[in-house]
Design a protein around this motif. Structure first.
Motif, mmCIF file in Angstrom:
data_model
loop_
_atom_site.group_PDB
_atom_site.id
_atom_site.type_symbol
_atom_site.label_atom_id
_atom_site.label_comp_id
_atom_site.label_asym_id
_atom_site.label_seq_id
_atom_site.Cartn_x
_atom_site.Cartn_y
_atom_site.Cartn_z
ATOM 1 N N SER A 171 0.846 -1.206 0.000
ATOM 2 C CA SER A 171 0.000 0.000 0.000
ATOM 3 C C SER A 171 0.874 1.247 0.000
ATOM 4 C CB SER A 171 -0.874 0.038 1.267
ATOM 5 O OG SER A 171 -1.451 -1.208 1.516
ATOM 6 N N ALA A 172 0.239 2.361 -0.340
ATOM 7 C CA ALA A 172 0.935 3.660 -0.283
ATOM 8 C C ALA A 172 -0.054 4.706 0.215
ATOM 9 C CB ALA A 172 1.457 4.047 -1.659
ATOM 10 N N MET A 173 0.301 5.354 1.323
ATOM 11 C CA MET A 173 -0.588 6.381 1.902
ATOM 12 C C MET A 173 -0.203 7.731 1.314
ATOM 13 S SD MET A 173 -1.579 6.829 5.910
ATOM 14 C CE MET A 173 -2.682 5.429 6.001
ATOM 15 N N LEU A 174 -1.116 8.316 0.546
ATOM 16 C CA LEU A 174 -0.848 9.587 -0.129
ATOM 17 C C LEU A 174 -1.788 10.670 0.385
ATOM 18 C CD1 LEU A 174 -0.198 8.317 -3.790
ATOM 19 C CD2 LEU A 174 1.408 8.572 -1.888
ATOM 20 N N ASN A 175 -1.411 11.908 0.150
ATOM 21 C CA ASN A 175 -2.054 13.063 0.771
ATOM 22 C C ASN A 175 -3.128 13.668 -0.138
ATOM 23 O OD1 ASN A 175 -2.641 15.600 1.840
ATOM 24 N ND2 ASN A 175 -0.570 15.827 2.701
ATOM 25 N N GLY A 176 -4.388 13.453 0.256
ATOM 26 C CA GLY A 176 -5.520 13.915 -0.556
ATOM 27 C C GLY A 176 -5.764 15.411 -0.452
ATOM 28 N N SER A 177 -4.976 16.105 0.393
ATOM 29 C CA SER A 177 -5.127 17.565 0.483
ATOM 30 C C SER A 177 -4.285 18.268 -0.584
ATOM 31 C CB SER A 177 -4.696 18.062 1.878
ATOM 32 O OG SER A 177 -5.509 17.462 2.866
ATOM 33 N N LEU A 178 -3.485 17.482 -1.307
ATOM 34 C CA LEU A 178 -2.611 18.073 -2.343
ATOM 35 C C LEU A 178 -3.298 17.999 -3.698
ATOM 36 C CD1 LEU A 178 0.832 16.460 -1.340
ATOM 37 C CD2 LEU A 178 -0.029 18.749 -0.775
ATOM 38 N N GLU A 179 -3.020 18.975 -4.543
ATOM 39 C CA GLU A 179 -3.600 18.978 -5.897
ATOM 40 C C GLU A 179 -3.076 17.769 -6.681
ATOM 41 O OE1 GLU A 179 -3.955 23.194 -7.025
ATOM 42 O OE2 GLU A 179 -3.543 22.391 -9.052
ATOM 43 N N ALA A 180 -1.818 17.406 -6.406
ATOM 44 C CA ALA A 180 -1.216 16.241 -7.078
ATOM 45 C C ALA A 180 -0.602 15.353 -6.009
ATOM 46 C CB ALA A 180 -0.168 16.686 -8.091
#
Ligand code: JS2
Length: 252
Positions: free
Chosen positions: A162-171
């Motif tokens: 898995s990879a936890m990514l930041n949904g507050s970023l545009e990309a």
């Protein structure tokens, strides 16, 4: 004065070495099954040889190969978590749970997380200040370590990761990040079945799994590795950080 200076200098070096050795001993106490195969002094010597006496901008990632080979840690398939721009949340979440393991939760990552180190030509000293910053030069001692450790972490990955990514970023995904430029490329389809993006989003966020940056991620990922993506409410992750009783399966 030389004796005093020598004592301070050796104190400075041993204080950095002490931090690393202490972390190593603590980790092996908490993971006693690893103690037989790992020797903290041998790991320290393998680490130090990578940068001591060298120009702090001339340390290629492969200088850390002896260190990588000196640390013995079995990976548990289906538990590996990558991340990008979510360090604090990911470390808080994985710190108290063993269902997901990040690089900084392994012996190699735990030893050097948050530390800075370098040396210089002809010196036997380890400096912890006035070292090149992350972007000052490509092959600096800290950046090359994390690049080599990240490459190794991804190369050993197996099962569903898995990879936890930041949904507050545009990309949320960047092909120039360590995750995007090193780890995604090192995933081996003969061992890794799938990569699931866990897109952590706050109520006010508008980013979704259709975000254009994920096209770049899918283009980078080996086509033989299944790609999945799902949104995870930030409030859910936060709840699980504060309440350890909540099982992992209910957190993500
Ligand atoms: C840890 C540090 C430090 O998947 C993750 C991890 O495996 C990491 O090794 O690489 C990925 C995160 O890097 P990325 O994608 O560049 O995300 P980011 O939030 O822009 O950068 C975080 C810094 C990564 C490298 N790194 N990792 N512990 O102490 C540390 N210092 C640095 N520079």
């Amino acid at each position: 004065l030389v004796i005093v200076f020598g004592a301070i200098a050796s104190g400075k070096k041993s204080s950095f070495k002490d931090v690393v050795i202490k972390r190593c001993q603590t980790f092996l106490k908490e993971h006693s099954n690893m103690a037989r195969e790992n020797d903290c002094e041998i790991i320290w010597k393998a680490f130090e040889q990578a940068y001591i006496g060298r120009d702090p901008c001339d340390i290629p990632p492969e200088a850390y190969d002896p260190l990588i080979n000196s640390v013995k840690q079995d990976v548990v398939c289906n538990t590996m978590l990558f991340w990008s721009k979510t360090k604090d949340m990911v470390q808080a979440f994985t710190d108290k749970r063993d269902c997901l393991v990040i690089l900084e939760g392994t012996l190699l990552g735990a030893l050097f997380d948050g530390l800075t180190w370098c040396s210089k030509n002809e010196s036997q000293e380890t400096f912890t200040t006035d070292c090149p910053s992350w972007s000052y030069c490509q092959n600096n001692s800290v950046r090359s370590f994390w690049n080599r450790a990240s490459s190794n972490f991804a190369a050993t990955a197996c099962g569903n990761v898995s990879a936890m990514l930041n949904g507050s970023l545009e990309a949320p995904f960047s092909s120039t990040s360590t995750f995007g430029s090193i780890e995604v490329k090192m995933l081996d389809h003969s061992k890794v079945n799938s990569l699931t993006v866990l897109l952590v989003t706050k109520e006010t966020d508008t980013t979704t799994c259709d975000n254009p940056s994920f096209h770049s991620l899918q283009n980078t990922l080996d086509t033989k590795i299944a790609y999945k993506c799902r949104k995870v409410p930030y409030s859910k992750v936060e709840g699980c950080i504060s309440d350890l009783e909540i099982p992992c399966s209910d957190c993500l």
